[in-house]
Design a protein around this motif. Structure first.
Motif, short mmCIF file in Angstrom:
data_model
loop_
_atom_site.label_atom_id
_atom_site.label_comp_id
_atom_site.label_asym_id
_atom_site.label_seq_id
_atom_site.Cartn_x
_atom_site.Cartn_y
_atom_site.Cartn_z
N ASN A 60 0.84 -1.20 0.00
CA ASN A 60 0.00 0.00 0.00
C ASN A 60 0.87 1.25 0.00
OD1 ASN A 60 0.63 0.83 2.75
ND2 ASN A 60 -0.69 -0.85 3.44
N LEU A 61 0.26 2.40 -0.20
CA LEU A 61 1.01 3.64 -0.41
C LEU A 61 1.92 3.97 0.75
CD1 LEU A 61 1.46 5.96 -2.35
CD2 LEU A 61 -0.43 7.18 -1.26
N VAL A 62 1.45 3.76 1.98
CA VAL A 62 2.27 4.06 3.16
C VAL A 62 3.49 3.15 3.22
CG1 VAL A 62 2.34 4.08 5.69
CG2 VAL A 62 0.33 4.97 4.48
N ASN A 63 3.27 1.85 3.02
CA ASN A 63 4.37 0.90 3.11
C ASN A 63 5.37 1.04 1.96
OD1 ASN A 63 3.69 -0.28 5.54
ND2 ASN A 63 2.45 -1.89 4.62
N ARG A 64 4.94 1.55 0.84
CA ARG A 64 5.90 1.79 -0.25
C ARG A 64 6.98 2.76 0.20
NH1 ARG A 64 1.61 3.05 -5.13
NH2 ARG A 64 0.15 1.42 -4.49
N PHE A 65 6.60 3.69 1.06
CA PHE A 65 7.56 4.66 1.62
C PHE A 65 8.30 4.05 2.82
CE2 PHE A 65 8.59 8.07 4.61
CZ PHE A 65 9.29 8.95 3.80
N VAL A 66 7.56 3.41 3.72
CA VAL A 66 8.14 2.83 4.94
C VAL A 66 9.18 1.77 4.61
CG1 VAL A 66 7.62 1.40 6.96
CG2 VAL A 66 6.13 3.30 6.39
N TYR A 67 8.91 0.92 3.61
CA TYR A 67 9.82 -0.16 3.28
C TYR A 67 11.15 0.34 2.70
CZ TYR A 67 6.02 -3.56 3.88
OH TYR A 67 5.02 -4.35 4.39
N VAL A 68 11.14 1.57 2.17
CA VAL A 68 12.38 2.13 1.62
C VAL A 68 13.22 2.79 2.70
CG1 VAL A 68 13.33 3.88 0.05
CG2 VAL A 68 11.41 2.43 -0.68
N TYR A 69 12.57 3.54 3.61
CA TYR A 69 13.33 4.39 4.52
C TYR A 69 13.39 3.90 5.97
CZ TYR A 69 12.96 7.56 0.58
OH TYR A 69 13.03 8.11 -0.67
N PHE A 70 12.51 2.99 6.37
CA PHE A 70 12.45 2.64 7.79
C PHE A 70 12.54 1.14 8.08
CE2 PHE A 70 10.18 6.69 7.37
CZ PHE A 70 10.88 7.47 8.27
N ARG A 71 11.83 0.32 7.32
CA ARG A 71 11.67 -1.07 7.74
C ARG A 71 12.39 -2.08 6.86
NH1 ARG A 71 5.96 -4.28 8.43
NH2 ARG A 71 6.75 -5.98 9.71
N GLY A 72 12.61 -1.79 5.63
CA GLY A 72 13.14 -2.77 4.69
C GLY A 72 12.01 -3.51 4.01
N SER A 73 12.18 -3.83 2.76
CA SER A 73 11.13 -4.51 1.99
C SER A 73 10.94 -5.93 2.50
CB SER A 73 11.49 -4.54 0.51
OG SER A 73 12.61 -5.41 0.30
N LYS A 74 9.83 -6.55 2.10
CA LYS A 74 9.59 -7.95 2.46
C LYS A 74 10.67 -8.85 1.88
CE LYS A 74 4.57 -7.71 3.08
NZ LYS A 74 3.27 -8.26 2.66
N ALA A 75 11.17 -8.50 0.70
CA ALA A 75 12.24 -9.30 0.10
C ALA A 75 13.52 -9.21 0.92
CB ALA A 75 12.49 -8.82 -1.33
N ALA A 76 13.88 -8.00 1.34
CA ALA A 76 15.09 -7.81 2.15
C ALA A 76 14.96 -8.51 3.49
CB ALA A 76 15.35 -6.32 2.35
N ARG A 77 13.76 -8.43 4.10
CA ARG A 77 13.56 -9.09 5.39
C ARG A 77 13.58 -10.62 5.23
NH1 ARG A 77 8.24 -7.14 7.03
NH2 ARG A 77 8.22 -5.63 5.36
N SER A 78 13.02 -11.13 4.17
CA SER A 78 13.05 -12.57 3.92
C SER A 78 14.50 -13.05 3.84
CB SER A 78 12.32 -12.91 2.62
OG SER A 78 10.95 -12.60 2.71
N PHE A 79 15.31 -12.30 3.13
CA PHE A 79 16.72 -12.64 2.97
C PHE A 79 17.45 -12.61 4.33
CE2 PHE A 79 21.15 -11.45 2.28
CZ PHE A 79 21.55 -12.31 1.28
N ALA A 80 17.26 -11.53 5.08
CA ALA A 80 17.95 -11.37 6.37
C ALA A 80 17.50 -12.44 7.37
CB ALA A 80 17.68 -9.98 6.93
N TYR A 81 16.21 -12.71 7.42
CA TYR A 81 15.70 -13.70 8.36
C TYR A 81 16.14 -15.11 7.98
CZ TYR A 81 12.67 -10.01 10.25
OH TYR A 81 12.19 -8.86 10.83
#
Length: 267
Positions: A60-81
């Protein structure tokens, strides 16, 4: 609008860098789809390996911003986890890479790459009475959850039946986890551990088996465990029911609004 591309590759898989760098076009044009719902998973053969690539639904629009600057995308988190789980001795398909595409300062596409893992069935087939030795498998799975996950402070937030892959080897069943982008880490007590089974959507008899087995491993009262897990199961089912009703009501509002605009076009 200029597109920014971020990607990261495990050191031992640097030979796939050119392929990963062009993953957005590769995914759109080639590969064999093996799963498609909110997200899509495809199989690719590259060199002498077979890879799974998961394309995540546009957030969603909010997460498109959050995943770039604060939390990391689902892909990046999948990789890290995935890397973290493997270090803790928890089986998951070997992570290879992730790639993100950013336009206008927000996330547009993201992909997670892992080695393809061959398995015999998932926990879903076990719960649906499609596999022999059902109770034995479930007891081994509860022990796996207690020892490997909760014993290492791992709480899988999407511990649904399709996210445990099972391979049969002799007298043992081996469990491998997927869908890792939603996880929490920290101490897990008895009640929190029981809550991890709330998403299974299975029958009462099975829930009683799982709760009893988990209680015995924790040296707790099985009767108490059964009551708590049945309550967590009801809460989860009620939540899902309300969510479905909200979505249906929202769709009706949207359809009504569209119909009203079509009936009264702007002059």
């Amino acid at each position: 609008m200029k597109e920014k591309k971020n990607y990261h590759i495990v050191q031992e898989f640097q030979e796939v860098e050119n392929w990963v760098a062009g993953l957005k076009d590769e995914f759109a044009q080639t590969g064999q789809t093996i799963f498609k719902s909110r997200n899509e998973v495809k199989i690719f053969e590259y060199g002498d390996q077979i890879y799974n690539v998961k394309s995540f639904k546009l957030p969603n629009l909010v997460n498109r911003f959050v995943y770039v600057y604060f939390r990391g995308s689902k892909a990046a988190r999948s990789f890290a986890y995935a890397e973290k789980l493997l270090k803790l001795g928890v089986p998951t398909p070997q992570p290879v890479a992730y790639a993100e595409y950013i336009r206008g300062g927000v996330l547009k596409e993201s992909f997670y790459v892992s080695l393809h893992f061959k398995y015999d069935f998932t926990l879903r087939e076990v719960l649906n009475y499609q596999v022999s030795e059902r109770d034995r498998i479930l007891r081994q799975w509860v022990a796996f959850t207690y020892q490997k996950l909760h014993g290492n402070g791992i709480f899988h937030l999407d511990y649904s039946p399709g996210n445990t892959l099972i391979r049969h080897d002799g007298d043992e069943y081996h469990f491998t986890l997927i869908d890792l982008n939603r996880m929490k880490f920290g101490e897990i007590d008895f009640e929190k551990g029981l809550r991890n089974f709330r998403q299974l959507d299975t029958d009462r008899q099975t829930l009683e088996l799982l709760a009893t087995e988990y209680a015995l491993l924790n040296e707790k009262d099985p009767g108490l465990a059964v009551r708590k897990l049945l309550a967590y199961d009801r809460q989860n089912k009620n939540y899902r029911h309300r969510k479905i009703k909200w979505k249906k009501a929202f769709r009706k509002i949207i359809r009504f609004g569209c119909s009203a605009r079509q009936s009264h076009p702007t002059q």
